[in-house]
Design an enzyme around this catalytic site. Sequence first.
Site, short mmCIF file in Angstrom:
data_model
loop_
_atom_site.label_atom_id
_atom_site.label_comp_id
_atom_site.label_asym_id
_atom_site.label_seq_id
_atom_site.Cartn_x
_atom_site.Cartn_y
_atom_site.Cartn_z
N HIS A 93 0.84 -1.20 0.00
CA HIS A 93 0.00 0.00 0.00
C HIS A 93 0.88 1.25 0.00
O HIS A 93 0.64 2.19 -0.77
CB HIS A 93 -0.91 -0.02 1.24
CG HIS A 93 -1.67 1.25 1.46
ND1 HIS A 93 -2.93 1.46 0.94
CD2 HIS A 93 -1.35 2.37 2.14
CE1 HIS A 93 -3.35 2.66 1.30
NE2 HIS A 93 -2.41 3.24 2.03
N GLU A 94 1.91 1.27 0.85
CA GLU A 94 2.79 2.44 0.93
C GLU A 94 3.62 2.60 -0.34
O GLU A 94 3.81 3.72 -0.83
CB GLU A 94 3.71 2.32 2.16
CG GLU A 94 2.99 2.29 3.50
CD GLU A 94 2.07 3.47 3.74
OE1 GLU A 94 2.30 4.56 3.17
OE2 GLU A 94 1.10 3.31 4.50
N HIS A 97 1.56 4.26 -2.99
CA HIS A 97 1.46 5.72 -2.84
C HIS A 97 2.60 6.40 -3.58
O HIS A 97 2.40 7.41 -4.27
CB HIS A 97 1.55 6.12 -1.36
CG HIS A 97 0.24 6.11 -0.63
ND1 HIS A 97 -0.90 6.73 -1.12
CD2 HIS A 97 -0.11 5.57 0.58
CE1 HIS A 97 -1.89 6.57 -0.24
NE2 HIS A 97 -1.43 5.87 0.78
N GLU A 154 -6.06 6.84 -0.94
CA GLU A 154 -5.94 5.63 -0.11
C GLU A 154 -6.57 4.43 -0.82
O GLU A 154 -6.01 3.34 -0.82
CB GLU A 154 -6.60 5.86 1.26
CG GLU A 154 -5.93 6.91 2.12
CD GLU A 154 -4.48 6.60 2.42
OE1 GLU A 154 -4.12 5.40 2.55
OE2 GLU A 154 -3.68 7.54 2.52
#
Length: 204
Positions: A93-94, A97, A154
């Site tokens: 997920h990071e 980003h 997100e």
Amino acid sequence: IPKSQEISLGKQSYKQILKKEKESEDVKLSKIVLRTAKRIIAVSHMPNLEWEIKLIESEQKNAFALPGGKIAIYTGILAVAQNEAGLATVISHEIAHVIARHGAQRMTQQMLLQGAMIGAGLSMKNKTQRNLILTALGVGVLYGFTLPFSRSHESEADQIGLIYMANAGYDPNEAIKFWKRFSDIKEKKGPPEWASTHPADRTR
């Protein structure tokens, strides 16, 4: 903003944050975090970026990513992850980003909202500019018009992250289990979804 400037500001922000945090001395956990990150980075769209991943000693159940591939995972979230696939949910997920340049998009939007000039003059040395940058990168608290924009980031990072973790050989179904565990721990302690920078855990 230009990619070079985005990366430069991400590096400056990362250094500032790490000065206030304590890096974990647990060699075994740090190796697991790095191993997981390397597997995901290898299948990402930017495997050659100057990636840097730190494990921060803290009870916070949190993680963050800054432009240029600068990522921090807090030890508090490892209990929620429970296994390497759960950890892959967080790390992918990071990484997503960074790949999607969400930091640059947030900084650009925040500058436009505050009427700031986008130029080479931005510096972390200027306190006003530093607070603007850290807030735009999601390190600060941001309410109002920008929240739905942040929640869309997100959700997008969740989707990209699932693809990366699957391509790296992790079971993406673990992400569902992770968010259920995270939801159970939080128990409605956070703000309602409309007033949060993140989608509600049940939504995710």
